[in-house]
Design a protein around this motif. Sequence first.
Motif, short mmCIF file in Angstrom:
data_model
loop_
_atom_site.label_atom_id
_atom_site.label_comp_id
_atom_site.label_asym_id
_atom_site.label_seq_id
_atom_site.Cartn_x
_atom_site.Cartn_y
_atom_site.Cartn_z
N THR A 30 10.74 5.28 -81.59
CA THR A 30 11.17 4.02 -82.80
C THR A 30 10.31 4.13 -83.78
OG1 THR A 30 10.86 3.10 -79.94
CG2 THR A 30 10.43 1.35 -82.64
N THR A 31 11.24 4.12 -85.13
CA THR A 31 10.20 2.88 -86.11
C THR A 31 8.95 2.41 -85.61
OG1 THR A 31 11.75 4.56 -87.38
CG2 THR A 31 10.07 3.56 -88.56
N PRO A 32 7.78 2.85 -85.70
CA PRO A 32 7.02 1.42 -85.73
C PRO A 32 7.05 0.22 -87.39
CG PRO A 32 6.11 2.91 -86.84
CD PRO A 32 7.42 3.94 -86.48
N SER A 33 6.67 -1.04 -86.87
CA SER A 33 6.64 -2.00 -87.55
C SER A 33 5.29 -2.03 -88.42
CB SER A 33 7.86 -2.94 -87.39
OG SER A 33 9.14 -3.22 -86.73
N GLY A 34 5.43 -1.73 -88.95
CA GLY A 34 3.87 -2.78 -90.00
C GLY A 34 3.89 -2.82 -91.64
#
Length: 441
Positions: free
Chosen positions: A62-66
């Motif tokens: 998963t691509t991290p969110s932020g």
Amino acid sequence: MLRRIVFGLGLMSATVLSHPASAEAQRSLQVVISKATQSMKIYDGETVVATSRVSTGKSGHTTPSGIFSILEKRKYHESNIYSNAPMPFMQRLTWSGIALHEGHVPDYPASHGCVRLPRGFAKTLFGMTEPGLHVVISDEPVEPVRIEHVNLFAPLKPMPSEPLLSDIDLRPTVKRKTPEPYEVAMNSAETAPDMTVTASISPVERAPLKILVHRRGERETVHDVQVLLNYLGFDAGPADGLAGSKTRDAIAGFKRWKGLPADGARISETFLETLYRTTGKDLPPAGQLLVRENFKPLFEAPVGIREPGKPLGTHFFIATGVDPMQEKAVWHAMTLPNVLTSAERGRLGIAPEASESSASEALDRLDIPSEVKERIATLMSNGTSLTITDQGLGPETGKGTDFVTLTRSKPQVATAQAVSDKPSKPRRPSLRSYRNGVGLY
């Protein structure tokens, strides 16, 4: 001809509406990526200047969110983990390996954690950005909205670079007994017909400030303990926010001196109250403000947080149209969903059922010292940003980065698998690397 056709097909999935012509204009851009819609929008303020499809990380990668910023740019790059996979027009977001780059963009998440961009648009975006530009990755779509608030910094006029001369004629203040003529310094009407001299006050070009406000945590507490123990004559070692052997020995020595229990928590509330009272200091407020410039720590200071039992939420603000001569700036805000676990709420002193504040409410709750506001106001430039979050420095914030704020919209998320080309860089670098004499991070 074939090359032109392929390039044209790449642009079919992207739209570029305008292109900033200068580095100053580029600073006001924001790249916003939605994993839910697999799309990217580039904003200048509230105006969309480009859009594109993207492909983010698939299940298990998963691509991290932020909230991120571009750390490094390379026109051609190869992964040293995934069989030297090509990553053209790579723009790095974390040193652990998350980046924007050209790649295959289907209509679903397919990468190993990076954000893939269509061919053609990846090159266009590469030319529109510069290191330090913010990239916001969210699960659901978010967009910037204009906001005005007294706690959002406004630039101040620069001080004159040379002293101003008075327009009043100089006269002697001591009576002379001699009738002989004498000379005094006076303004010359020939050199200053309007009897005034104006100094140069042109603003100095600076890189945008990156500002983070978060709740004080262990790092700040240990740093204060080290400073105060050293002040009292205990050798607590350097004030780096790390409880090493010298710090632990100094804490034990202070406890013996004051008759405090040696067992239990090393730094308890009773210990802190006794230490601050002994040094004649007040307990610090609940928050901390940190400033970086050009990926380096600049300074930090405590700030107050009203209603500390209520979460602040995670909010990102960016200043455009910064005009020191008019002392004006235009701010835009985005709020990112960020779910805190029950353990995190307990550690931060947040009530289990308390709801998050809006961007405006979070600003209402901050008590920023006037001297801190003034210092920021004299240094800020176009693209200056402010992040407010309950969490402190995350694992991706380190040497050679801006503040990286990771968020999550669900209690549990998969761990992102990085595509790193620098395996020698640790994922969580030691805080010792960031000491610069003015801060700890």
